[in-house]
Design a protein around this motif. Structure first.
Motif, PDB file in Angstrom:
ATOM      1  N   LYS A 168     -12.206  46.809-102.844  1.00  0.00           N
ATOM      2  CA  LYS A 168     -11.404  48.007-103.145  1.00  0.00           C
ATOM      3  C   LYS A 168     -11.791  48.641-104.478  1.00  0.00           C
ATOM      4  CE  LYS A 168      -7.451  46.252-100.586  1.00  0.00           C
ATOM      5  NZ  LYS A 168      -6.306  45.353-100.709  1.00  0.00           N
ATOM      6  N   HIS A 169     -12.274  47.799-105.418  1.00  0.00           N
ATOM      7  CA  HIS A 169     -12.614  48.293-106.765  1.00  0.00           C
ATOM      8  C   HIS A 169     -14.039  47.876-107.106  1.00  0.00           C
ATOM      9  CE1 HIS A 169      -8.212  48.546-107.170  1.00  0.00           C
ATOM     10  NE2 HIS A 169      -8.202  47.320-106.692  1.00  0.00           N
ATOM     11  N   LYS A 170     -14.778  48.777-107.724  1.00  0.00           N
ATOM     12  CA  LYS A 170     -16.149  48.473-108.141  1.00  0.00           C
ATOM     13  C   LYS A 170     -16.138  47.480-109.306  1.00  0.00           C
ATOM     14  CE  LYS A 170     -20.041  51.155-109.946  1.00  0.00           C
ATOM     15  NZ  LYS A 170     -19.759  50.941-111.325  1.00  0.00           N
ATOM     16  N   GLY A 171     -15.160  47.645-110.205  1.00  0.00           N
ATOM     17  CA  GLY A 171     -15.078  46.753-111.356  1.00  0.00           C
ATOM     18  C   GLY A 171     -16.387  46.730-112.115  1.00  0.00           C
ATOM     19  N   SER A 172     -16.845  45.529-112.477  1.00  0.00           N
ATOM     20  CA  SER A 172     -18.061  45.420-113.288  1.00  0.00           C
ATOM     21  C   SER A 172     -19.314  45.169-112.454  1.00  0.00           C
ATOM     22  CB  SER A 172     -17.889  44.290-114.304  1.00  0.00           C
ATOM     23  OG  SER A 172     -17.600  43.090-113.619  1.00  0.00           O
ATOM     24  N   ILE A 173     -19.202  45.299-111.100  1.00  0.00           N
ATOM     25  CA  ILE A 173     -20.409  45.113-110.283  1.00  0.00           C
ATOM     26  C   ILE A 173     -20.967  46.480-109.863  1.00  0.00           C
ATOM     27  CG2 ILE A 173     -19.623  42.834-109.508  1.00  0.00           C
ATOM     28  CD1 ILE A 173     -18.981  44.040-106.767  1.00  0.00           C
ATOM     29  N   ALA A 174     -22.170  46.495-109.312  1.00  0.00           N
ATOM     30  CA  ALA A 174     -22.894  47.761-109.069  1.00  0.00           C
ATOM     31  C   ALA A 174     -22.240  48.661-108.020  1.00  0.00           C
ATOM     32  CB  ALA A 174     -24.327  47.443-108.642  1.00  0.00           C
ATOM     33  N   THR A 175     -21.568  48.060-107.039  1.00  0.00           N
ATOM     34  CA  THR A 175     -20.960  48.855-105.961  1.00  0.00           C
ATOM     35  C   THR A 175     -19.797  48.085-105.344  1.00  0.00           C
ATOM     36  OG1 THR A 175     -21.369  49.830-103.767  1.00  0.00           O
ATOM     37  CG2 THR A 175     -22.655  47.892-104.315  1.00  0.00           C
ATOM     38  N   THR A 176     -18.892  48.809-104.720  1.00  0.00           N
ATOM     39  CA  THR A 176     -17.827  48.088-103.994  1.00  0.00           C
ATOM     40  C   THR A 176     -18.474  47.361-102.805  1.00  0.00           C
ATOM     41  OG1 THR A 176     -17.360  50.096-102.770  1.00  0.00           O
ATOM     42  CG2 THR A 176     -15.861  49.574-104.568  1.00  0.00           C
ATOM     43  N   LEU A 177     -17.841  46.264-102.390  1.00  0.00           N
ATOM     44  CA  LEU A 177     -18.358  45.480-101.265  1.00  0.00           C
ATOM     45  C   LEU A 177     -17.944  46.164 -99.969  1.00  0.00           C
ATOM     46  CD1 LEU A 177     -17.371  41.946-102.621  1.00  0.00           C
ATOM     47  CD2 LEU A 177     -19.501  43.207-102.983  1.00  0.00           C
ATOM     48  N   LEU A 178     -18.930  46.575 -99.185  1.00  0.00           N
ATOM     49  CA  LEU A 178     -18.638  47.385 -98.000  1.00  0.00           C
ATOM     50  C   LEU A 178     -18.792  46.634 -96.685  1.00  0.00           C
ATOM     51  CD1 LEU A 178     -20.495  50.650 -99.112  1.00  0.00           C
ATOM     52  CD2 LEU A 178     -18.038  50.184 -99.238  1.00  0.00           C
ATOM     53  N   LYS A 179     -19.780  45.731 -96.643  1.00  0.00           N
ATOM     54  CA  LYS A 179     -20.064  45.092 -95.353  1.00  0.00           C
ATOM     55  C   LYS A 179     -20.422  43.620 -95.553  1.00  0.00           C
ATOM     56  CE  LYS A 179     -23.029  45.676 -91.288  1.00  0.00           C
ATOM     57  NZ  LYS A 179     -24.234  46.341 -90.772  1.00  0.00           N
ATOM     58  N   PRO A 180     -19.600  42.700 -95.024  1.00  0.00           N
ATOM     59  CA  PRO A 180     -19.935  41.279 -95.184  1.00  0.00           C
ATOM     60  C   PRO A 180     -21.090  40.877 -94.270  1.00  0.00           C
ATOM     61  CG  PRO A 180     -17.927  41.537 -93.882  1.00  0.00           C
ATOM     62  CD  PRO A 180     -18.338  42.912 -94.312  1.00  0.00           C
ATOM     63  N   LYS A 181     -22.002  40.075 -94.798  1.00  0.00           N
ATOM     64  CA  LYS A 181     -23.051  39.497 -93.966  1.00  0.00           C
ATOM     65  C   LYS A 181     -22.509  38.167 -93.453  1.00  0.00           C
ATOM     66  CE  LYS A 181     -27.052  38.676 -92.099  1.00  0.00           C
ATOM     67  NZ  LYS A 181     -27.568  39.476 -90.982  1.00  0.00           N
ATOM     68  N   GLN A 182     -22.179  38.125 -92.170  1.00  0.00           N
ATOM     69  CA  GLN A 182     -21.562  36.920 -91.624  1.00  0.00           C
ATOM     70  C   GLN A 182     -22.558  35.787 -91.485  1.00  0.00           C
ATOM     71  OE1 GLN A 182     -18.083  38.828 -88.818  1.00  0.00           O
ATOM     72  NE2 GLN A 182     -19.035  36.964 -88.124  1.00  0.00           N
ATOM     73  N   LYS A 183     -22.081  34.590 -91.811  1.00  0.00           N
ATOM     74  CA  LYS A 183     -22.899  33.400 -91.601  1.00  0.00           C
ATOM     75  C   LYS A 183     -23.040  33.196 -90.103  1.00  0.00           C
ATOM     76  CE  LYS A 183     -23.144  28.481 -92.608  1.00  0.00           C
ATOM     77  NZ  LYS A 183     -22.448  27.288 -93.091  1.00  0.00           N
ATOM     78  N   GLN A 184     -24.228  32.832 -89.667  1.00  0.00           N
ATOM     79  CA  GLN A 184     -24.469  32.645 -88.233  1.00  0.00           C
ATOM     80  C   GLN A 184     -23.531  31.567 -87.681  1.00  0.00           C
ATOM     81  OE1 GLN A 184     -28.579  32.019 -87.389  1.00  0.00           O
ATOM     82  NE2 GLN A 184     -28.358  32.388 -85.214  1.00  0.00           N
ATOM     83  N   GLY A 185     -22.939  31.843 -86.524  1.00  0.00           N
ATOM     84  CA  GLY A 185     -22.057  30.857 -85.888  1.00  0.00           C
ATOM     85  C   GLY A 185     -20.607  30.968 -86.295  1.00  0.00           C
ATOM     86  N   THR A 186     -20.271  31.933 -87.187  1.00  0.00           N
ATOM     87  CA  THR A 186     -18.863  32.104 -87.570  1.00  0.00           C
ATOM     88  C   THR A 186     -18.308  33.402 -86.981  1.00  0.00           C
ATOM     89  OG1 THR A 186     -19.349  33.308 -89.613  1.00  0.00           O
ATOM     90  CG2 THR A 186     -19.166  30.907 -89.787  1.00  0.00           C
ATOM     91  N   LYS A 187     -16.989  33.418 -86.837  1.00  0.00           N
ATOM     92  CA  LYS A 187     -16.297  34.634 -86.409  1.00  0.00           C
ATOM     93  C   LYS A 187     -15.278  34.963 -87.479  1.00  0.00           C
ATOM     94  CE  LYS A 187     -16.267  33.657 -81.468  1.00  0.00           C
ATOM     95  NZ  LYS A 187     -15.371  33.097 -80.463  1.00  0.00           N
ATOM     96  N   SER A 188     -15.057  36.246 -87.707  1.00  0.00           N
ATOM     97  CA  SER A 188     -14.084  36.653 -88.718  1.00  0.00           C
ATOM     98  C   SER A 188     -12.659  36.420 -88.215  1.00  0.00           C
ATOM     99  CB  SER A 188     -14.268  38.132 -89.052  1.00  0.00           C
ATOM    100  OG  SER A 188     -13.146  38.601 -89.774  1.00  0.00           O
ATOM    101  N   ALA A 189     -11.943  35.524 -88.914  1.00  0.00           N
ATOM    102  CA  ALA A 189     -10.546  35.249 -88.546  1.00  0.00           C
ATOM    103  C   ALA A 189      -9.715  36.513 -88.707  1.00  0.00           C
ATOM    104  CB  ALA A 189      -9.990  34.132 -89.425  1.00  0.00           C
ATOM    105  N   GLU A 190     -10.025  37.293 -89.738  1.00  0.00           N
ATOM    106  CA  GLU A 190      -9.268  38.530 -89.993  1.00  0.00           C
ATOM    107  C   GLU A 190      -9.363  39.474 -88.791  1.00  0.00           C
ATOM    108  OE1 GLU A 190      -8.636  41.823 -93.526  1.00  0.00           O
ATOM    109  OE2 GLU A 190     -10.342  40.459 -93.646  1.00  0.00           O
ATOM    110  N   LEU A 191     -10.570  39.599 -88.249  1.00  0.00           N
ATOM    111  CA  LEU A 191     -10.791  40.485 -87.105  1.00  0.00           C
ATOM    112  C   LEU A 191     -10.046  39.980 -85.870  1.00  0.00           C
ATOM    113  CD1 LEU A 191     -12.537  43.059 -86.901  1.00  0.00           C
ATOM    114  CD2 LEU A 191     -14.297  41.663 -85.815  1.00  0.00           C
ATOM    115  N   GLU A 192     -10.126  38.662 -85.619  1.00  0.00           N
ATOM    116  CA  GLU A 192      -9.465  38.079 -84.442  1.00  0.00           C
ATOM    117  C   GLU A 192      -7.945  38.186 -84.566  1.00  0.00           C
ATOM    118  OE1 GLU A 192     -10.923  36.777 -81.533  1.00  0.00           O
ATOM    119  OE2 GLU A 192     -12.652  37.748 -82.443  1.00  0.00           O
ATOM    120  N   LEU A 193      -7.417  37.912 -85.768  1.00  0.00           N
ATOM    121  CA  LEU A 193      -5.967  38.014 -86.002  1.00  0.00           C
ATOM    122  C   LEU A 193      -5.497  39.449 -85.806  1.00  0.00           C
ATOM    123  CD1 LEU A 193      -5.793  35.797 -89.201  1.00  0.00           C
ATOM    124  CD2 LEU A 193      -4.528  35.310 -87.109  1.00  0.00           C
ATOM    125  N   SER A 194      -6.318  40.392 -86.272  1.00  0.00           N
ATOM    126  CA  SER A 194      -5.980  41.804 -86.163  1.00  0.00           C
ATOM    127  C   SER A 194      -5.983  42.260 -84.702  1.00  0.00           C
ATOM    128  CB  SER A 194      -6.976  42.623 -86.982  1.00  0.00           C
ATOM    129  OG  SER A 194      -6.625  43.974 -86.953  1.00  0.00           O
TER     130      SER A 194
END
Length: 467
Positions: free
Chosen positions: A162-188
């Protein structure tokens, strides 16, 4: 042929449903909704086939036709479900760069630091490059710039999304580890993810081993919220949440959903009278009679009979894990150890005084080991919340129980109830009764107890006749 309405399952207040289609032009008193909207059943209606419901997004209430809804589906128990699908564990910097190709602004992952054990690295793509930010673990908190501190990685990723803070850019897209599913997406997708902005936080009502439990209000309903801040523990508690999405019974504490915000928040119905062991200890014999004790025993037995029918093993049944509602109903809670498999794979500390000998010795868990625990819970109930095996060390309990020792009956305990405790404590698991048999025997005990006319038995008032 059976009429369709008879096939419609009756829904209790609090049941979460999903709209099967649009209802954009409601009649007066009806609720408007669109296909896929989530609604909460508030009450039954005098209009046949209708319920009063609340829209989970707008908060509006009105009548809904039950044939236009389906009950919210349970989550599948899936070990690949992850609260941190962007966490890749111990990989090197060059490996992280390879995973973040083709480089897109805001594509990111988190890895364990190989150079600085105990720390992490946030790797972010920006302007065609991958920037590595060391995440320092200091005083039980995480920080990148020593100005912004976080309790856990979930909290940190949420902030920088949500905030850029002291890093170069806000985090827009997670690179998922192979073999995992996003719990947030499934819960949603399944409607179990709740909105933090609709939760009003109240006072803390308990401090658990893993975090605080506080009272609150979610869209007009009083709730209890269990907060788990530690990443690893939160991931483990996802198992409990997944199991709870499958359970709907009047004697099991009901899950409303979860919130992902600075860790994991498990939101359940509020049980105002606290856990059963404290409820019994603080009231005692002068307030609670045998009929009420039998009522609590029967409540728990019915909840466990339901778990038995679902082939689920609780593995941590004790009076501390039974909660009492405002109207004096006992409900089983704390499904953290509940599993479909019957072996302990996760080095948990077992509650020795409540655990069956075969479970302690060979890690063999089954409904029959839950029955053993239920026998100990019966002893707790009829001793008004005393600690089982008084004055005995855990080592002594283990040795003596294996050698055939069984606790004596609590003072003034009905002989029929003590007989039930003893059959729950049969050394051979197959000789212990099933929960449906225990329920039948308890109902017989309730039948033996006679109350004087008009006497109350579940609200904390002793009947005139006792039992």
């Amino acid at each position: 042929m059976i009429p369709l309405l008879l096939l419609q399952m009756s829904w209790a207040a609090g049941t979460q449903c999903v709209a099967k289609g649009d209802h954009r032009k409601p009649k007066p008193g009806e609720l408007a909704y669109q296909k896929g909207d989530f609604l909460t059943i508030v009450d039954t209606s005098t209009k046949k086939g209708y319920y009063k419901a609340r829209h989970n997004t707008t908060g509006e209430e009105g009548l809904v036709n039950s044939t236009k809804l389906r009950e919210r589906e349970a989550l599948r128990v899936d070990p690949s479900l992850s609260l941190m699908p962007w966490f890749h564990g111990k990989i090197s910097g060059p490996e992280a760069v390879g995973k973040l190709q083709p480089a897109e602004d805001g594509l990111f992952l988190v890895r364990e630091s190989i150079r600085h054990p105990g720390d992490y690295v946030l790797c972010v793509s920006f302007s065609g490059e991958v920037i590595h930010y060391r995440v320092i673990y200091q005083d039980n908190k995480l920080t990148i710039d020593k100005t912004q501190y976080f309790y856990n990685l979930i909290d940190m990723i949420e902030f920088y999304s949500k905030h850029k803070g002291s890093i170069a850019t806000t985090l827009l897209k997670p690179k998922q580890k192979q073999g995992t599913k996003s719990a947030e997406l499934e819960l949603s997708k399944t409607g179990w993810l709740l909105d933090i902005t609709k939760l009003k936080q109240g006072e803390t009502i308990g401090e658990g081993e893993f975090g605080a439990v506080y009272e609150g209000e979610y869209m007009g309903q009083r709730v209890a919220v269990k907060t788990i801040k530690c990443d690893v523990t939160a991931q483990a508690f996802l198992q409990e949440t997944t199991v709870m999405t499958k359970l709907q019974h009047k004697n099991l504490v009901r899950l409303l959903g979860v919130i992902l915000h600075k860790g994991l928040h498990i939101v359940t119905e509020l049980m105002t009278k606290g856990n059963l062991v404290n409820f019994l200890r603080t009231r005692g014999r002068s307030v609670i009679n045998s009929v009420q004790l039998l009522g609590f025993a029967l409540d728990v037995c019915e909840g466990m009979e339901y778990l038995e029918s679902k082939k689920l093993v609780h593995r941590d049944l004790a009076a501390r894990n039974v909660l009492v509602s405002d109207d004096g109903v006992a409900k089983v809670s704390d499904f953290g150890l509940t599993k479909l498999d019957l072996k302990v794979s996760d080095n948990v500390k077992l509650p020795i005084k409540w655990t069956a000998p075969e479970a302690l010795k060979k890690e063999k868990f089954s409904t029959k080991s839950d029955v053993w625990s239920y026998g100990v819970l019966l002893w707790e109930i009829f001793s008004y919340g005393r600690q089982p095996y008084p004055k005995m060390s855990l080592k002594e309990v283990k040795e003596r129980v294996e050698g055939g020792y069984r606790m004596e009956a609590p003072e003034e305990c009905p002989s029929g109830v003590y007989a039930l405790m003893k059959i729950c404590w049969e050394q051979e698991p197959r000789r212990r009764p099933a929960f449906h048999k225990l329920r039948e025997k308890l109902e017989g005990e309730v039948g033996k107890c006679s109350l004087s006319p008009g006497a109350e038995c579940r609200d904390g008032i002793r009947s005139a006749s006792g039992c």
